[in-house]
Design a protein around this motif. Structure first.
Motif, short mmCIF file in Angstrom:
data_model
loop_
_atom_site.label_atom_id
_atom_site.label_comp_id
_atom_site.label_asym_id
_atom_site.label_seq_id
_atom_site.Cartn_x
_atom_site.Cartn_y
_atom_site.Cartn_z
N SER A 1 0.81 -1.22 0.00
CA SER A 1 0.00 0.00 0.00
C SER A 1 0.84 1.27 0.00
O SER A 1 0.35 2.33 0.35
CB SER A 1 -0.93 -0.01 1.22
OG SER A 1 -0.18 -0.10 2.42
N ASP A 2 2.13 1.16 -0.34
CA ASP A 2 2.97 2.35 -0.50
C ASP A 2 3.87 2.13 -1.71
O ASP A 2 4.10 1.00 -2.15
CB ASP A 2 3.80 2.62 0.76
CG ASP A 2 4.77 1.51 1.07
OD1 ASP A 2 5.85 1.48 0.46
OD2 ASP A 2 4.43 0.63 1.90
N ILE B 1 -1.44 -3.33 -9.50
CA ILE B 1 -2.83 -3.53 -9.93
C ILE B 1 -3.64 -2.31 -9.50
O ILE B 1 -3.34 -1.66 -8.49
CB ILE B 1 -3.45 -4.81 -9.35
CG1 ILE B 1 -3.53 -4.74 -7.83
CG2 ILE B 1 -2.73 -6.04 -9.81
CD1 ILE B 1 -4.43 -5.84 -7.24
N LEU B 2 -4.67 -2.04 -10.28
CA LEU B 2 -5.59 -0.94 -9.99
C LEU B 2 -6.98 -1.54 -9.80
O LEU B 2 -7.45 -2.30 -10.64
CB LEU B 2 -5.61 0.07 -11.14
CG LEU B 2 -6.67 1.17 -11.04
CD1 LEU B 2 -6.35 2.12 -9.88
CD2 LEU B 2 -6.78 1.94 -12.35
N LEU C 1 -2.15 5.05 -1.33
CA LEU C 1 -2.38 4.87 -2.77
C LEU C 1 -3.87 4.75 -3.08
O LEU C 1 -4.30 3.96 -3.93
CB LEU C 1 -1.62 3.64 -3.28
CG LEU C 1 -0.13 3.54 -2.95
CD1 LEU C 1 0.46 2.30 -3.60
CD2 LEU C 1 0.62 4.78 -3.38
N THR C 2 -4.70 5.56 -2.42
CA THR C 2 -6.16 5.44 -2.54
C THR C 2 -6.78 6.82 -2.73
O THR C 2 -6.42 7.78 -2.04
CB THR C 2 -6.75 4.78 -1.28
OG1 THR C 2 -6.14 3.49 -1.09
CG2 THR C 2 -8.25 4.61 -1.41
N LEU C 3 -7.75 6.90 -3.66
CA LEU C 3 -8.57 8.09 -3.87
C LEU C 3 -10.03 7.67 -3.71
O LEU C 3 -10.51 6.77 -4.41
CB LEU C 3 -8.35 8.69 -5.25
CG LEU C 3 -7.04 9.44 -5.50
CD1 LEU C 3 -6.97 9.89 -6.96
CD2 LEU C 3 -6.91 10.63 -4.56
N ASP C 4 -10.75 8.31 -2.78
CA ASP C 4 -12.15 8.00 -2.52
C ASP C 4 -12.91 9.31 -2.45
O ASP C 4 -12.93 9.97 -1.41
CB ASP C 4 -12.29 7.20 -1.22
CG ASP C 4 -13.71 6.70 -1.00
OD1 ASP C 4 -14.57 6.95 -1.87
OD2 ASP C 4 -13.96 6.05 0.03
N LEU D 1 2.91 -4.60 -6.73
CA LEU D 1 3.12 -6.05 -6.68
C LEU D 1 4.58 -6.33 -6.35
O LEU D 1 5.47 -6.07 -7.16
CB LEU D 1 2.76 -6.69 -8.03
CG LEU D 1 1.33 -6.44 -8.51
CD1 LEU D 1 1.10 -7.11 -9.86
CD2 LEU D 1 0.32 -6.94 -7.49
N PHE D 2 4.82 -6.88 -5.15
CA PHE D 2 6.19 -7.09 -4.68
C PHE D 2 6.42 -8.56 -4.40
O PHE D 2 5.62 -9.23 -3.73
CB PHE D 2 6.44 -6.28 -3.40
CG PHE D 2 7.84 -6.40 -2.87
CD1 PHE D 2 8.91 -5.84 -3.56
CD2 PHE D 2 8.10 -7.09 -1.70
CE1 PHE D 2 10.21 -5.96 -3.08
CE2 PHE D 2 9.39 -7.22 -1.21
CZ PHE D 2 10.45 -6.64 -1.91
N LEU D 3 7.50 -9.08 -4.95
CA LEU D 3 7.90 -10.48 -4.73
C LEU D 3 8.81 -10.53 -3.51
O LEU D 3 9.98 -10.15 -3.60
CB LEU D 3 8.60 -11.05 -5.95
CG LEU D 3 9.15 -12.48 -5.83
CD1 LEU D 3 8.04 -13.47 -5.55
CD2 LEU D 3 9.93 -12.87 -7.08
N ASP D 4 8.26 -11.01 -2.40
CA ASP D 4 9.03 -11.06 -1.15
C ASP D 4 9.70 -12.43 -1.04
O ASP D 4 9.36 -13.26 -0.20
CB ASP D 4 8.10 -10.82 0.04
CG ASP D 4 8.90 -10.63 1.33
OD1 ASP D 4 10.13 -10.46 1.25
OD2 ASP D 4 8.28 -10.66 2.41
N ALA D 5 10.64 -12.69 -1.95
CA ALA D 5 11.37 -13.97 -1.96
C ALA D 5 12.68 -13.75 -2.67
O ALA D 5 12.84 -12.79 -3.43
CB ALA D 5 10.54 -15.05 -2.67
#
Length: 1052
Positions: A413-414, A439-440, A530-533, A556-560
């Motif tokens: 989320s950042d 992704i959006l 990362l949000t607009l409401d 999208l982060f690959l934590d590996a």
């Protein structure tokens, strides 16, 4: 009157006997011989027998129809349950019974029917009439939900992702007599549905949990996977029952159901007013994204054949990947059984655990594509591993395997790691699309004050949301300028810094614009989380036209680790090691780290209950039974059980064994069918994840059958890990002899793993040309072969194979090296007793090839692993007296008697054997007595006799006869084979009697050791007898014991 009645009876009996003589008189009158008379009598007897059998079958079917419910209730009452219930203690480890819920549904079903009638007539029908001018006379003429309610076969609870959430999975089955009729009066069109089946897994989420009544704020319902559907159409829609249109119509309806109830779509039922989390619950953020690298496949089956199958071609494979409603198809590789795709696809994952990835490989054909294999993988395995790269076995694909790399991409989320993600994506060569960086998710809520293109006529607004060349459309809301959509759209973003989202609001069906909006995604990168409401003012629209949306972007982060080691190699297709010269050969084989890590899965197919009856008579008026059999699929193997005739509660008691590896995504699948003359009917299916069996070692439970309204299957699955120690081998062989089912192959005692590395100095072909060599390996009737190397005198194969071993003491491994044309280049015969005598039960090194050149050798590693079951571990070391001396048979010296390949011999005895006791007056008899609880049989194994006393100068030909007292009928008698000219015969023969444990305890066993005198004489020479009261024997132990033989004339 009595005399008159007796006279009439006598005359009737005389007339019947005269009628029997009538065929003989007619045959003589016509000049026919005795053969014709016998043929006529045989035909009459056969006809009469068939007629009686048919009448008996009809009577049984009618009685079954009338007494079925009473019998089931009586059986349940016998188990201690209330009338109409199964006992409360009957449950499954993970799936709980929900009979109380089924009772609630049964009682509430009529009221549910009233609600559905009101909903369809008052809500759905007006919407249909308003959607099209041609449907203004559309009405529901009949809505009847029938008397058969929806059934819940099982409930499984999962821990939620947080404390305010409860997850429930309901295995639902609806086989209903629903009838819904519709009519369009304008076109005199009548249609409807009469009968429907629906089977699937429904997930219910209770969220949020509140501190006030009703405790649960809302229910969210959806199908994790597409359910199976079967509809019986009526009226004009009878055309949809045509085979070609039937599947099409069911697919269209399933697509409609999927648009509402299959992930990512959900049905939200708020239980409290003004629920603030309603929009988030209706369209929650995904759990993550799975990036699938479709690498390649190996050893696919050939489906393209020519000249009527005489010439075998290849296949044109392609793959179909599916997660929920997301489906992608790879390109087709022509004429290749080992295709390489190197394609990358990305899927959004909404629910873990639960969602699965399905991959099917097909052969492309002009008419209908052939299935080459399929696999399934629980995405929870990918979440745990982070990166999972394996060669996955293809179910129904023979030896075919599929190479996949799966990466779990977490949602951040950042934007702190966005640059790192973009940099890594540039190094990935991906086809057909570049990898995504984010992704959006666009939550489309509502709009207000949309313009009216014609005065006084409200628009039918719909929304198109586009990112780059991907466009999503919302539903159409009719006749309003303030529509409410409550919809969500998801997009993959390759470069969120430079991409925009474009939104068009249009009037359907004229597609005239009601307003538009273009928003750079860079605005989201600067927004909190990362949000607009917020409401967005529409351009080229009315002054007060606003669109209420929420836009959420996630990186999208690959934590590996990026490099998790070299990719795995498929079995039998390992990369060759570095080349070596002829003067410096390796001394040991170099197998893959996964070599020898396989397990053996032992599948006990026990019984089934409450199967549905498929054999009906008189068009279903009289219900019959079924002739069930089972198909078991696992690790590319298919086993088929025997057919049990006319039984809805069959018992098979069959055992299958298969070699498996610990690759995720594999299942043990059971399909039940009713055997018929033409096409076998489906009776249900169930499955058990293989990884669950490997982790828990034993799974013994009743599995509810899916896609049918009733039935369950009792199986016992045991994972046997090979042990490199022969300490318990004798106990294993002894236990296997006790557990050996009456039907099927002998149980395996060990697993042999062979790694064929290379060969050297093979003889040249025609004096100078090196051969194109391969190696074939065989144990008993199982044979495999390596790949064929390019022409060389020093081929390198680097392939591993595994064999199930029944009797390690007598079996051997046969290896032959041949050239491509089949000419032998050398052979090796390796007796398995050599492995038993080796340290670690393994041999590794160079072995000379007989029949080859003077220096022809093969480098291999052979290792043996003993398969120790749970029964062996429990019974190891436990020997207790059972009515006789508990000293087992000694190990004989090699010179005393040679081992015979057909017998079990001394290795059947427990590992803690003691020396044989001193001989009795007439010798001793060794027996094993055991009660097999699974098969409900008394088992006796006659092992051997020792030190028998001859009654004449010649050596006897002894055998042993057994009888269960008190009755001496043929059904209770058993007899071993005759051993020639010996005082120390070995029999090792197994005998069984079908009876309960209580009945066995009331019996007495009498054993007689006798000798045949001559071939022509029926006289027997008594050598001794044994009398055992089975009530004094521990039938649960299953140990081998010695008993003294007594004189035949002595009392018991």
């Amino acid at each position: 009157m009595e005399r008159r009645g007796a006279g009439l009876a006598a005359l009737g009996a005389l007339g019947r006997r005269l009628l029997w003589a009538l065929p003989a008189y007619a045959a003589g009158l016509l000049g026919l011989g005795a053969g014709a008379l016998l043929l006529a009598l045989a035909l009459y007897a056969g006809w009469r027998r068939r007629r009686r059998a048919r009448e008996r079958g009809l009577r049984l079917a009618a009685r079954l129809q009338s007494d079925e419910e009473a019998a089931v209730r009586a059986a349940a009452a016998g188990l201690g349950a209330a009338r109409g219930e199964l006992p409360a203690w009957v449950s499954f480890p993970d799936v709980e019974r929900a009979e109380w819920l089924n009772k609630v549904l049964a009682q509430a079903w009529p009221f549910f029917g009233q609600y559905m009638e009101k909903l369809l007539v008052e809500n759905v029908a007006p919407s249909i009439r308003a959607s099209n001018s041609h449907l203004q006379t559309f009405t529901f003429t009949k809505v009847d939900m029938g008397e058969k309610p929806l059934r819940v076969l099982g409930v499984r609870a999962h821990p939620g992702t947080h404390k305010k959430q409860i997850l429930l999975d309901l295995n639902i089955s609806y086989v209903g007599d629903v009838q819904i009729d519709v009519e369009v009066k304008k076109f005199f069109c009548k249609a409807g549905v009469k009968g429907m089946q629906l089977h699937g897994m429904l997930r219910i989420i209770l969220e949020p949990l509140l501190g006030d009544v009703p405790i649960v704020g809302a229910l969210t319902m959806f199908f994790i996977r597409r359910p199976t559907l079967d509809i019986n159409w009526t009226g004009m829609t009878n055309l949809l029952d045509i085979p070609g249109l039937s599947s099409m119509s069911d697919t269209m309806i399933m697509d409609a159901i999927s648009s509402y109830l299959v992930l990512p779509n959900r049905l939200l039922v708020p239980l409290v007013p003004n629920l603030h989390e309603a929009a988030q619950l209706r369209c929650p953020l995904p759990r993550g994204v799975v990036r699938v690298h479709l690498r390649s496949a190996r050893d696919l089956r050939s489906k393209d054949r020519f000249m009527g199958g005489l010439v075998e071609g290849k296949s044109d494979p392609y793959a179909v990947l599916r997660i929920g409603t997301q489906v992608v198809t790879s390109r087709v590789i022509d004429d290749n059984l080992n295709p390489t795709w190197d394609e990358v696809y990305e899927f959004i994952v909404h629910e873990v655990p639960g969602q699965e990835m399905e991959v099917e490989v097909f052969d492309k054909d002009p008419d209908q594509d052939d299935l080459l294999g399929r696999m399934k993988l629980d995405l929870g395995e990918v979440l745990k591993a982070g990166v999972l790269e394996e060669w996955f076995p293809l179910q129904e694909g023979g030896r075919g395997r599929l190479h996949l790399r799966l990466e779990w991409l977490s949602l951040m989320s950042d934007a702190s790691k966005l640059d790192q993600v973009l940099e890594r994506n540039r190094t990935i060569v991906a086809k057909p699309d570049p990898p995504s960086a984010a992704i959006l998710v666009v939550y489309l809520d509502r709009a207000e004050e949309l313009p009216m293109k014609k005065p006084g006529k409200e628009p039918n607004p719909m929304v198109q949301v586009s990112v780059q060349d991907v466009t999503r459309e919302s539903k159409v809301v009719y006749n309003t300028s303030a529509p409410v959509w409550e919809d969500a759209f998801r997009f993959f973003l390759h470069d969120p810094v430079n991409q925009d989202v474009d939104i068009q609001v249009k009037d359907d069906p004229r597609q005239s614009s009601l307003g538009s909006l273009s928003l750079p995604l860079a605005r989201l990168l600067d927004a909190p989380e990362l949000t607009l409401d917020q409401p967005f003012q529409l351009q080229r629209s009315g002054p007060g036209s606003r669109l209420y949306m929420k836009l959420v972007l996630r990186v999208l982060f690959l934590d590996a680790p990026e490099n998790g080691g070299p990719p795995p190699s498929p079995p039998g297709q390992l990369d060759p090691p570095a080349s070596t010269d002829g003067t410096h050969q390796p001394t040991h084989a170099s197998p893959d780290p996964q070599f020898g890590t396989e397990h053996v899965l032992r599948i006990h197919l026990l019984e089934a209950e409450n199967l549905i009856a498929k054999d009906n008579f008189f068009k279903g008026v009289v219900r019959g039974r079924s002739d069930p059999y089972a198909k078991v699929r696992v690790a590319g193997r298919v086993f088929r059980s025997r057919v049990v005739k006319e039984d809805l509660n069959p018992r098979w008691n069959e055992v299958y064994e298969v070699i498996v590896d610990n690759i995720p995504g594999q299942d043990v699948e059971f399909d039940l069918f009713d055997k018929d003359i033409d096409k076998d009917d489906f009776l249900g299916r169930c499955k058990v994840p293989l990884r669950r069996v490997l982790s828990s070692r034993i799974v013994d439970e009743w599995l509810p059958l899916e896609e049918v309204k009733s039935g369950r299957l009792h199986v016992r699955l045991e994972s046997l890990a090979p042990s490199p120690s022969a300490a318990l081998l004798e106990q294993v062989l002894h236990t296997n002899s006790l557990l050996q089912p009456a039907r099927g192959e002998e149980l395996s005692a060990a697993l042999l793993s062979v790694f064929v590395d290379r060969a050297t100095d093979l003889p040249l072909r025609k004096g100078s040309k090196p051969p194109a060599a391969f190696a074939s390996l065989a144990v008993r009737d199982v044979s495999v072969k390596t790949k064929t190397c390019t022409p060389t005198a020093e081929p390198v194969w680097d392939e591993g194979f595994s064999f199930l071993i029944k009797r390690p003491h007598v079996e051997l491994l046969e290896l032959q090296v041949k050239e491509e044309g089949g000419q032998p280049l050398g052979a090796l015969s390796l007796p398995l007793p050599q492995l038993l005598a080796s340290e670690g039960l393994a041999l590794d090194g160079w072995f000379p090839l007989a029949g080859g050149g003077p220096g022809s050798q093969v480098l291999l590693r052979a290792q043996l692993g003993v398969l120790v079951s749970q029964q062996v571990e429990v019974g190891a070391g436990s020997v207790s007296p059972a009515g006789g001396d508990a000293a087992p048979q000694p190990t004989e010296t090699p010179g005393e008697e040679e081992c015979r390949a057909g017998g079990l011999r001394q290795r059947l005895l427990p590992a803690d054997s003691h020396p044989e006791p001193a001989e009795g007056p007439l010798g001793r008899l060794q027996l094993t007595l055991w009660y097999h609880g699974d098969e409900r049989k008394l088992v006796a194994i006659v092992h051997a006799c020792r030190k028998l006393r001859p009654v004449s100068k010649e050596l006897p030909d002894p055998y042993v006869s057994l009888v269960l007292l008190p009755d001496r009928s043929r059904s209770t008698k058993r007899k071993t084979s005759v051993q020639k000219k010996t005082l120390n015969p070995d029999f090792n023969e197994r005998f069984e009697w079908d009876m309960s444990l209580e009945e066995a305890s009331r019996r007495k066993l009498e054993a007689h050791v006798k000798s045949t005198l001559s071939f022509m004489s029926r006289e027997k020479e008594a050598l001794g007898k044994l009398h055992l009261d089975l009530a004094q024997v521990d039938l649960s132990e299953g140990g081998a014991h010695w008993y003294e033989l007594r004189d035949e004339r002595s009392s018991p």
